[in-house]
Design an enzyme around this catalytic site. Sequence first.
Site, short mmCIF file in Angstrom:
data_model
loop_
_atom_site.label_atom_id
_atom_site.label_comp_id
_atom_site.label_asym_id
_atom_site.label_seq_id
_atom_site.Cartn_x
_atom_site.Cartn_y
_atom_site.Cartn_z
N GLU A 1 37.50 48.16 -4.53
CA GLU A 1 37.75 46.77 -4.93
C GLU A 1 38.85 46.09 -4.14
O GLU A 1 38.76 44.89 -3.84
CB GLU A 1 38.08 46.72 -6.43
CG GLU A 1 36.87 46.87 -7.34
CD GLU A 1 36.47 48.31 -7.57
OE1 GLU A 1 35.54 48.56 -8.37
OE2 GLU A 1 37.10 49.22 -6.96
N ALA B 1 29.06 47.10 -9.09
CA ALA B 1 28.52 45.82 -9.55
C ALA B 1 27.64 45.20 -8.46
O ALA B 1 27.80 45.47 -7.27
CB ALA B 1 29.65 44.87 -9.90
N GLU C 1 33.57 53.97 -12.22
CA GLU C 1 34.14 53.62 -13.52
C GLU C 1 33.20 54.05 -14.66
O GLU C 1 33.66 54.48 -15.72
CB GLU C 1 34.41 52.12 -13.59
CG GLU C 1 35.58 51.70 -12.70
CD GLU C 1 35.78 50.20 -12.66
OE1 GLU C 1 36.91 49.74 -12.92
OE2 GLU C 1 34.80 49.48 -12.37
N GLY D 1 32.16 50.12 -9.84
CA GLY D 1 31.72 50.25 -11.22
C GLY D 1 30.95 51.52 -11.49
O GLY D 1 30.92 52.00 -12.63
#
Length: 365
Positions: free
Chosen positions: A239, A171, A219, A216
């Site tokens: 994270e 992100a 992910e 992300g």
Amino acid sequence: MAARRVLRTNRILGSFCHANFLPEFGGFPVSDPRGFGSLTVSDSQSGLVKNRLVEVVEDDVLRGWSPARGLSRSYGSVAATLRHPPAQPFHGRISQRSLFLKSSPEHAALQYLDAPDEVVVISLNRSEARNAIGAEMLKQLHSILEGMRHSSSARVLIVVSTVPGVFCAGADLKERRKMGISETERFVGSLRSTFSALEALPIPTIAVVEGAALGGGLELALACDIRVCGDEAVFGLPETSLAIIPGAGGTQRLPRVIGRSRAKELIFTARRIDAARAETIGLVDHCVQVGQAYDKAMGIAREILAQGPLAVQVAKHAIDHGSEMDQAKGMLFEEACYSRLLNSRDRLEGLTAFAEKRKPVYHGE
């Protein structure tokens, strides 16, 4: 046809128009057998479609757009005006894959490869931020995947980066710092639902990872069915080092791929691992020489294309849903999935081709 060539040589591919609007388009009958015309498309609500001039490209036969129906059409917030009618009787349609909009900046682009347009590539292209996913990039990804749900020709999807040395850095934390709590919740929720939409596509999906896939970015790769990487790739979910947890499926998909214990260790420590380790623990399915991951993915895609299209889709459905059940229920679910194929023309073609000692020709019917 020239129209097909136009479609394939247009390299600046953008977001789709409103998916429900596209079937409303048809042809405009005139006489000259040359030319395909153009439209001006606008969307009063979307930041992706702002008075873009788009090409009309002939596609599969559908229906005509007669002069009696007017030069403008609308659906919700989307409006289109025929600026230059095609110079031939238009026996086609403007479909989700033949109506492309130039969008700037374009952080995510969709490309159908050469006919018969069965392999689709999503390219991540935000070089200034190492493909970090910001609000605009996420909006474009969501729009592309929404359009893909309605695609009838695509049979394999590949996700790749055009930025050297990185797949996706996660992100966009610079944007995140400016968000309030509610805005952050909405963004993460949208990220999660977008990756779930990718995972839920009925066709096989392949992530091509060259360079870093972090947060992300990992992910996103985990939402794909198959992962291929170059041997200089790096993976991680960092994270917890930022006092949060993976929020776009990392805590759920990673344990299902590599096991709970290994997933916990990677998430608890925010550790990064190299390509060799990723292949060893099953995080990636193939690790090849740097720069060769895309070619490997295309090789897998071609193998998939040789199989029965309906069978591949039903197999994915059976695996994805059946694996969430206990084995007894999973076996019953497999039986139900198998039954869906018994009356297909492709099944009969497979048996006939086997008996005749030739390659089958499947049509997805």
